[in-house]
Design an enzyme around this catalytic site. Structure first.
Site, PDB file in Angstrom:
ATOM      1  N   GLY A   9      12.482  14.267   0.424  1.00  0.00           N
ATOM      2  CA  GLY A   9      12.255  12.982  -0.219  1.00  0.00           C
ATOM      3  C   GLY A   9      10.964  13.020  -1.006  1.00  0.00           C
ATOM      4  O   GLY A   9      10.950  13.235  -2.218  1.00  0.00           O
ATOM      5  N   TYR A  39      -1.533   3.255   5.698  1.00  0.00           N
ATOM      6  CA  TYR A  39      -1.694   4.566   6.328  1.00  0.00           C
ATOM      7  C   TYR A  39      -3.099   5.155   6.174  1.00  0.00           C
ATOM      8  O   TYR A  39      -3.326   6.291   6.577  1.00  0.00           O
ATOM      9  CB  TYR A  39      -0.731   5.586   5.699  1.00  0.00           C
ATOM     10  CG  TYR A  39       0.718   5.249   5.756  1.00  0.00           C
ATOM     11  CD1 TYR A  39       1.347   4.891   6.951  1.00  0.00           C
ATOM     12  CD2 TYR A  39       1.506   5.317   4.613  1.00  0.00           C
ATOM     13  CE1 TYR A  39       2.695   4.605   6.991  1.00  0.00           C
ATOM     14  CE2 TYR A  39       2.860   5.030   4.643  1.00  0.00           C
ATOM     15  CZ  TYR A  39       3.446   4.676   5.842  1.00  0.00           C
ATOM     16  OH  TYR A  39       4.786   4.398   5.869  1.00  0.00           O
ATOM     17  N   CYS A  85      -5.523 -11.613  -1.882  1.00  0.00           N
ATOM     18  CA  CYS A  85      -6.452 -12.297  -0.977  1.00  0.00           C
ATOM     19  C   CYS A  85      -6.395 -11.673   0.418  1.00  0.00           C
ATOM     20  O   CYS A  85      -5.943 -12.285   1.385  1.00  0.00           O
ATOM     21  CB  CYS A  85      -6.104 -13.780  -0.925  1.00  0.00           C
ATOM     22  SG  CYS A  85      -7.378 -14.776  -0.136  1.00  0.00           S
TER      23      CYS A  85
END
Length: 404
Positions: free
Chosen positions: A267, A308, A334
């Site tokens: 992928g 991550y 925000c």
């Protein structure tokens, strides 16, 4: 030329025409990755199933599927996207721990190669649905081999502490079910250790383990495949991932004599390095503790740094002179967690400058959201030096199009 071979003049043109933020992709890079992968494994019968979750945009899917690569999907939506984009049903595997009945029905009706079954109860549900339709369903048993891939814990999937796969201690029971339940064709074993794996030895270890586990199953007529998932790393910073040839050598060496066909689910490796996120500086700001560069891209466009703590390379599109400054590259959302980079050394940037965030072809546009009611950014594919919009920018009207 910037990383990904994006020319600054072309990026400036795209920004003027389509605005920022904007995802851009280098079509030739996708082609090159597909070609390299197919060549590296040409000595062994291998079905490649692109992990659609990495990037679901139709034009990019079509480009990959035209190379003869199939699809690894994890939802009914991804399955339909893959089919719409030209993936062959007999080159599709359906993974994931929580397949719903309608998704299983869709896979059976379309005649996909196999479901990666991740629990004993899932085998029973697939069997019940298939027999109810008077059809059969191919299944792989996804084994959790408890191998530590030494990657980010959020993207590690091959350990017993994760939700994925069938523990080896339950494999005999799973095999018995796979062979005895009506409506099932047990076509193989599989595993997936995680993503961004930088050590080829991990793949070799998994190939050896699963190859050993298949020894007693190869006599069954439907059993033909060994699915070793994906996970080959790409370079975001100073990583040193194995070459695709080293990856192939590690995977294939344990499989030379077992007679099984190989399934792989690349992928990120196929698509990540082809993409970049083009954004413009809105303002700069200095506090007693920090220097900020505020850009018009945000965590809704690229969530990986916030989610991550992922690193993406960032450069100004046009060269900037002056001593480097340590800055946080942040967006307008925000949230204090809305950042693309922290404590990054960059040349002085000013309002209006274009900035390119690299290696965003995977898990960027696919994970984008409308948080803070921000319309999602457009996507532009560059081929032969020509940009083409492959997904339009959302509008303010589209934000509420499905609300009643």
């Amino acid at each position: 030329m910037l990383f990904g071979n994006f020319h600054p003049d072309l990026l400036s043109q795209i920004a003027r025409t389509h605005g920022t933020p904007c995802y851009v992709y280098a079509g030739e890079k996708i082609d090159a990755q597909c070609t390299a992968l197919l060549k590296a494994f040409s000595s062994h019968p291998t079905t490649f199933c692109y992990a659609v979750k990495a990037n679901t945009t139709r034009a990019l899917l079509e480009k990959i599927f035209r190379k003869g690569i199939g699809a690894d999907v994890v939802s009914g939506g991804e399955l339909q996207r893959a089919l719409n984009a030209g993936a062959r049903a007999d080159q599709i595997v359906f993974s994931g721990v929580g397949k719903q009945d309608w998704e299983i029905e869709l896979g059976i009706d379309r005649g996909i190669l196999a479901f990666n079954a991740e629990s004993l109860s899932e085998l029973e549900r697939i069997s019940a649905i298939a027999t109810g339709k008077k059809k059969s369903a191919g299944v792989f048993l996804r084994v959790n081999p408890n191998i530590d891939a030494k990657t980010n814990p959020y993207i590690a999937t091959g350990l017993y502490s994760t939700k994925f796969g069938i523990a080896e201690s339950l494999l005999d029971e799973a095999v018995h079910l796979g062979l005895s339940l009506p409506g099932l064709k047990l076509r193989g074993l599989g595993c997936h250790l995680g993503s961004q794996i930088k050590d080829a030895k991990v793949f070799k270890q998994a190939a050896r383990r699963l190859s050993r586990l298949t020894e007693s199953l190869k006599t069954h007529p439907d059993f033909q495949y060994l699915d070793l998932g994906g996970g080959l790393a790409v370079r975001y910073s100073n990583e040193k991932p194995p070459s695709v040839d080293a990856y192939a050598k590690a995977v294939l060496s344990p499989l030379q004599k077992n007679g099984l066909k190989l399934v792989l689910e690349p992928g990120r490796w196929l698509i990540a390095e082809s993409g970049a996120l083009l954004t413009r500086v809105i303002a700069t700001k200095k506090t007693p503790k920090k220097r900020f560069v505020i850009v018009d891209a945000a965590m809704n466009d690229l969530i990986r740094p916030s989610l991550y703590e992922a690193y993406h390379p960032i450069v100004p599109v046009e060269p900037r002179k002056g001593p480097a400054q340590t800055v946080d590259i942040v967006g307008p959302i925000c949230e204090t967690g809305d950042f693309l980079a922290l404590n990054r050394k960059l040349p002085p940037l000013k309002e209006g400058d274009l900035v390119l965030v690299g290696v965003t072809g995977a898990y960027s546009a696919a994970m984008a959201s409308q948080y803070n009611s921000r319309p999602r950014a457009p996507e532009v594919l560059i081929e032969a030096g020509r940009p083409k919009v492959i997904r339009r920018r959302e509008t303010l009207e589209s934000l509420t199009a499905f609300e009643v």
